[in-house]
Design a protein around this motif. Structure first.
Motif, mmCIF file in Angstrom:
data_model
loop_
_atom_site.group_PDB
_atom_site.id
_atom_site.type_symbol
_atom_site.label_atom_id
_atom_site.label_comp_id
_atom_site.label_asym_id
_atom_site.label_seq_id
_atom_site.Cartn_x
_atom_site.Cartn_y
_atom_site.Cartn_z
ATOM 1 N N PHE A 6 0.827 -1.209 0.000
ATOM 2 C CA PHE A 6 0.000 0.000 0.000
ATOM 3 C C PHE A 6 0.860 1.257 0.000
ATOM 4 C CE2 PHE A 6 -2.530 3.285 2.107
ATOM 5 C CZ PHE A 6 -3.709 3.223 1.386
ATOM 6 N N THR A 14 -3.928 7.112 -3.197
ATOM 7 C CA THR A 14 -4.714 6.015 -2.614
ATOM 8 C C THR A 14 -5.752 5.460 -3.579
ATOM 9 O OG1 THR A 14 -6.210 7.616 -1.596
ATOM 10 C CG2 THR A 14 -4.420 6.765 -0.229
ATOM 11 N N ASP A 15 -6.068 6.194 -4.666
ATOM 12 C CA ASP A 15 -7.009 5.664 -5.651
ATOM 13 C C ASP A 15 -6.294 5.041 -6.845
ATOM 14 O OD1 ASP A 15 -6.089 8.031 -6.767
ATOM 15 O OD2 ASP A 15 -8.026 8.599 -7.599
ATOM 16 N N SER A 20 -5.084 -0.974 -4.865
ATOM 17 C CA SER A 20 -6.207 -1.891 -4.703
ATOM 18 C C SER A 20 -6.024 -3.242 -5.383
ATOM 19 C CB SER A 20 -7.493 -1.238 -5.198
ATOM 20 O OG SER A 20 -7.330 -0.746 -6.493
#
Length: 84
Positions: A6, A14-15, A20
């Protein structure tokens, strides 16, 4: 290990898909594994890859991922195109 991934890139927000994608891979592996164990479905790598690919495409169609979600990747693999 997942937290290390991460925070692995100073350039990824973070997007970003980099953040993810590992969680998505683990989730799909778990789902396919459960289908194999409890339903008797075959566990095939091509099925895992196809499920991940479809899910990422769906996220693009629903505007959850945008072109900026892939910014900074060097494109060592398949070119990703988000449908409008």
């Amino acid at each position: 290990m997942i937290l290390s991934w991460f925070f692995s890139s100073a350039f990824a927000s973070t997007d970003h898909v980099r953040v993810s994608l590992p969680v998505l891979i683990l989730w799909v592996l778990w789902k396919v594994r459960n289908q194999a164990c409890f339903v008797g479905a075959p566990f095939e790598a091509s099925q895992v890859i196809a499920m991940i690919d479809r899910f990422v495409e769906q996220l693009g169609r629903e505007k959850i991922f945008s072109e900026s979600s892939f910014k900074g990747d060097r494109g060592g693999g398949q070119q990703v195109t988000l449908s409008s």
